[in-house]
Enzyme design. Sequence first.
Site, PDB file in Angstrom:
ATOM      1  N   ASP A  82     -69.269  17.199  24.380  1.00 37.80           N
ATOM      2  CA  ASP A  82     -69.245  16.963  25.809  1.00 37.80           C
ATOM      3  C   ASP A  82     -68.078  15.797  25.876  1.00 37.80           C
ATOM      4  OD1 ASP A  82     -71.177  18.833  26.453  1.00 37.80           O
ATOM      5  OD2 ASP A  82     -72.561  17.345  26.677  1.00 37.80           O
ATOM      6  N   CYS A 141     -84.836  39.672  34.316  1.00 34.80           N
ATOM      7  CA  CYS A 141     -85.594  38.390  34.333  1.00 34.80           C
ATOM      8  C   CYS A 141     -84.766  37.300  35.394  1.00 34.80           C
ATOM      9  CB  CYS A 141     -85.879  37.697  33.061  1.00 34.80           C
ATOM     10  SG  CYS A 141     -86.699  36.203  33.046  1.00 34.80           S
ATOM     11  N   CYS A 152     -78.814  20.132  41.974  1.00 27.14           N
ATOM     12  CA  CYS A 152     -79.758  20.065  40.808  1.00 27.14           C
ATOM     13  C   CYS A 152     -80.445  18.736  40.648  1.00 27.14           C
ATOM     14  CB  CYS A 152     -78.893  20.495  39.585  1.00 27.14           C
ATOM     15  SG  CYS A 152     -79.283  20.328  37.954  1.00 27.14           S
ATOM     16  N   CYS A 167     -85.714  25.148  34.444  1.00 28.50           N
ATOM     17  CA  CYS A 167     -85.229  26.457  34.377  1.00 28.50           C
ATOM     18  C   CYS A 167     -85.149  26.965  32.899  1.00 28.50           C
ATOM     19  CB  CYS A 167     -83.841  26.325  35.104  1.00 28.50           C
ATOM     20  SG  CYS A 167     -82.358  25.297  34.190  1.00 28.50           S
TER      21      CYS A 167
END
Length: 367
Positions: free
Chosen positions: A128, A185, A208, A238
């Site tokens: 990152d 799903c 979020c 999630c």
Amino acid sequence: MTSDELKEHASMLGFDDLRIAPASPDHWDQYRDWIAQGHHGGMKYLANRAEERRSPTISDQPARSIIVVAKRYLTNPIKSPPNPFTAIVSRYAVGDDYHDVMGESLKQLTAYIDQQTGGSYKSRWCVDSSPVMEKDFAAQSGIGWYGKQSNIINSHLGAWFFLGAIITTLELVPDHPIPNRCGTCIKCIEACPTKAIIQPYVVDARRCISYLTIENKGPIPVEFRRAMGQRVYGCDDCLAVCPWNRFAQPTDEPGFQPREILRTPNLIQLMKLADDEFRTIFKGSPIKRTKRRGLLRNAAIALGNTHDPGAIPVLLEALRDHEPLIRGHAAWALGEIGGSKAAKGLQEALAIEQDEWVISEIQQALR
């Protein structure tokens, strides 16, 4: 040096998987459109170097391969007695900063490549920390597939793993992607408290909770505060509902084990942290990213969401904090809890408050 040799050495360094991807991302156009629609919110760094993600380079030389690694971070659940003031922290953040833990191993893996190739190629590792589409390369390499929550899912690791990458001018035989196994799903979409997954594979960061509690440096929009519940750093909802997690195994990485304060994090305790205490306790932790004002902002909201009068004393104290961001959210929390004691404290704070935004928060709390 072969890919198999590289994978064997990566395993020795503690990585759970290593795969090779070609150096051209598949979904750059979609990424560009995501940025254009503003879904990245205030994360300007994602837009500022977007073009660099299209064609990774090293010292102006085009990359030939992207080496992608995965390392699981799931830890065993900690059993503790029920507490109305328990704070919720994302699983990835309870231990040491993954940038540091992953970075050290990737540094060693990069050195191994240099050693095996006689320094003939240029390689750069990142976690990152560079404009690289790690998730896209992870999907291309077969480490996993894109889940509908936009994260990578692995059939053996579930959703609980970190990604890292090495960009290199060394040309390696790429691995093959695997089929998407999400099927019909939509558990992750249904689980999102703020409906941030606006369609399969597309997340609006501005909605979020992970973005709001970590990347967002200002006030939390009122419309999302109640949905935060008692989350003070990130949100795992999630990820947690993914059926593939039934295959996930806890990590044996010492650096990812929970720090003492995060074994059973307590909202009251967090709200009492002074600046120097915050810096000491969270040194080397992902949570340092929010700074004290961000963490206490989140903790104040979480206390308001408990609706427990036991939180009133610490929130009244927070009304005198030197950070306006903390004072304003403490005022909101007191308004959510209500009662004469909270109202009296808000009135007293209103009489001396000088920050216009905080004044508006107090006034709203008193209505």
